[in-house]
Write a protein that holds these residues in place. Structure first.
Motif, mmCIF file in Angstrom:
data_model
loop_
_atom_site.group_PDB
_atom_site.id
_atom_site.type_symbol
_atom_site.label_atom_id
_atom_site.label_comp_id
_atom_site.label_asym_id
_atom_site.label_seq_id
_atom_site.Cartn_x
_atom_site.Cartn_y
_atom_site.Cartn_z
ATOM 1 N N PRO A 85 1.090 9.554 14.172
ATOM 2 C CA PRO A 85 2.015 9.606 13.009
ATOM 3 C C PRO A 85 1.787 10.501 11.845
ATOM 4 O O PRO A 85 0.701 10.961 12.116
ATOM 5 C CB PRO A 85 2.014 8.127 12.598
ATOM 6 N N TYR A 86 2.826 10.664 11.099
ATOM 7 C CA TYR A 86 2.385 11.646 10.154
ATOM 8 C C TYR A 86 1.496 11.181 9.159
ATOM 9 O O TYR A 86 1.298 10.025 9.027
ATOM 10 C CB TYR A 86 3.813 12.001 9.217
ATOM 11 N N TYR A 87 0.750 11.915 8.336
ATOM 12 C CA TYR A 87 -0.218 11.569 7.521
ATOM 13 C C TYR A 87 0.629 11.006 6.337
ATOM 14 O O TYR A 87 1.538 11.685 5.969
ATOM 15 C CB TYR A 87 -1.138 12.762 6.887
ATOM 16 N N ASP A 88 0.079 9.902 5.712
ATOM 17 C CA ASP A 88 0.849 9.365 4.504
ATOM 18 C C ASP A 88 0.579 10.146 3.315
ATOM 19 O O ASP A 88 -0.676 10.362 3.134
ATOM 20 C CB ASP A 88 0.322 7.838 4.344
ATOM 21 N N GLU A 89 1.418 10.976 2.621
ATOM 22 C CA GLU A 89 1.125 11.571 1.404
ATOM 23 C C GLU A 89 0.665 11.128 0.319
ATOM 24 O O GLU A 89 0.021 11.733 -0.702
ATOM 25 C CB GLU A 89 2.421 12.664 1.278
ATOM 26 N N LYS B 175 -10.424 4.645 -14.968
ATOM 27 C CA LYS B 175 -8.947 4.968 -14.529
ATOM 28 C C LYS B 175 -8.962 6.084 -13.568
ATOM 29 O O LYS B 175 -7.926 6.087 -12.697
ATOM 30 C CB LYS B 175 -8.209 5.089 -15.919
ATOM 31 N N ASP B 176 -9.587 7.016 -13.799
ATOM 32 C CA ASP B 176 -9.477 8.410 -13.049
ATOM 33 C C ASP B 176 -10.422 8.071 -11.610
ATOM 34 O O ASP B 176 -10.597 9.253 -11.293
ATOM 35 C CB ASP B 176 -9.701 9.464 -13.660
ATOM 36 N N ASN B 177 -10.806 7.056 -11.264
ATOM 37 C CA ASN B 177 -11.657 7.044 -9.943
ATOM 38 C C ASN B 177 -10.703 7.335 -8.719
ATOM 39 O O ASN B 177 -10.369 6.168 -8.282
ATOM 40 C CB ASN B 177 -12.639 5.695 -10.130
ATOM 41 N N ILE B 178 -10.837 8.315 -8.157
ATOM 42 C CA ILE B 178 -10.167 8.842 -7.075
ATOM 43 C C ILE B 178 -10.531 7.968 -5.968
ATOM 44 O O ILE B 178 -9.911 7.574 -5.012
ATOM 45 C CB ILE B 178 -9.904 10.270 -6.899
ATOM 46 N N LYS B 179 -11.787 7.814 -5.650
ATOM 47 C CA LYS B 179 -12.487 6.838 -4.786
ATOM 48 C C LYS B 179 -11.999 5.411 -4.773
ATOM 49 O O LYS B 179 -11.536 5.178 -3.412
ATOM 50 C CB LYS B 179 -13.826 7.076 -4.684
ATOM 51 N N ALA B 180 -11.998 4.935 -5.642
ATOM 52 C CA ALA B 180 -11.504 3.577 -5.887
ATOM 53 C C ALA B 180 -9.864 3.564 -5.803
ATOM 54 O O ALA B 180 -9.547 2.637 -5.066
ATOM 55 C CB ALA B 180 -11.799 2.998 -7.354
ATOM 56 N N GLU B 181 -9.419 4.485 -6.316
ATOM 57 C CA GLU B 181 -7.683 4.574 -5.879
ATOM 58 C C GLU B 181 -7.457 4.633 -4.447
ATOM 59 O O GLU B 181 -6.401 3.900 -4.112
ATOM 60 C CB GLU B 181 -7.463 5.763 -6.692
ATOM 61 N N MET B 182 -8.167 5.408 -3.713
ATOM 62 C CA MET B 182 -7.948 5.605 -2.324
ATOM 63 C C MET B 182 -8.310 4.512 -1.584
ATOM 64 O O MET B 182 -7.583 4.140 -0.643
ATOM 65 C CB MET B 182 -8.592 6.763 -1.801
ATOM 66 N N ARG B 183 -9.376 3.748 -2.076
ATOM 67 C CA ARG B 183 -9.921 2.626 -1.175
ATOM 68 C C ARG B 183 -8.733 1.498 -1.405
ATOM 69 O O ARG B 183 -8.420 0.730 -0.451
ATOM 70 C CB ARG B 183 -11.049 2.174 -1.815
ATOM 71 N N LYS C 58 -10.073 9.269 2.829
ATOM 72 C CA LYS C 58 -9.196 8.115 3.598
ATOM 73 C C LYS C 58 -7.914 8.721 4.301
ATOM 74 O O LYS C 58 -7.336 7.933 4.900
ATOM 75 C CB LYS C 58 -8.891 7.089 2.599
ATOM 76 N N ASN C 59 -7.518 10.114 4.128
ATOM 77 C CA ASN C 59 -6.299 10.295 5.030
ATOM 78 C C ASN C 59 -6.727 10.493 6.386
ATOM 79 O O ASN C 59 -5.668 9.968 7.347
ATOM 80 C CB ASN C 59 -6.010 11.861 4.676
ATOM 81 N N LYS C 60 -7.709 10.770 7.073
ATOM 82 C CA LYS C 60 -7.967 10.639 8.572
ATOM 83 C C LYS C 60 -8.152 9.196 8.909
ATOM 84 O O LYS C 60 -7.625 8.955 10.050
ATOM 85 C CB LYS C 60 -9.183 11.503 8.824
ATOM 86 N N ILE C 61 -8.624 8.433 8.239
ATOM 87 C CA ILE C 61 -8.904 7.044 8.360
ATOM 88 C C ILE C 61 -7.440 6.412 8.390
ATOM 89 O O ILE C 61 -7.473 5.404 9.428
ATOM 90 C CB ILE C 61 -9.687 6.167 7.375
#
Length: 104
Positions: free
Chosen positions: A16-20, A77-85, A27-30
């Protein structure tokens, strides 16, 4: 009835396509592998028939930002790691609804 072969082979991509929504470094490959599992694909290790190599990602600002949040609080608020999790958890819930009863 036309029995001539088509000038192209009809096919559908395996993956399937990667979710943008998954952006930056993680997390994109996961997300992609989880989606394949929900579609019913199984993964196996085939010993002695091949090998896999990993090429590290080139250094980038996204990588630096990802690493920076190892020491930062999850609720920042700007924690990208937490946001992707959180997004991955939400995405899995969406897949459960989408594929409910379709695959084992």
């Amino acid at each position: 009835m036309n029995t001539q072969p088509k000038p192209w082979d009809p096919w559908a991509p395996l993956s399937p396509y990667y979710d943008e929504r998954f952006h930056g470094y993680g997390k994109n490959k996961i997300q992609n592998i989880v989606h394949l599992q929900f579609k019913g694909y199984a993964f196996s290790v085939i010993p002695a028939l091949g090998f896999l190599t990993h090429h590290p990602h080139p250094h980038s600002k996204a990588m630096e930002k990802w690493k920076e949040f190892r020491q930062q609080p999850e609720d920042r608020k700007d924690n990208i790691k937490a946001e992707m999790r959180k997004l991955l958890k939400q995405y899995k819930g969406e897949l459960i609804k989408e594929y409910k009863g379709k695959y084992k």
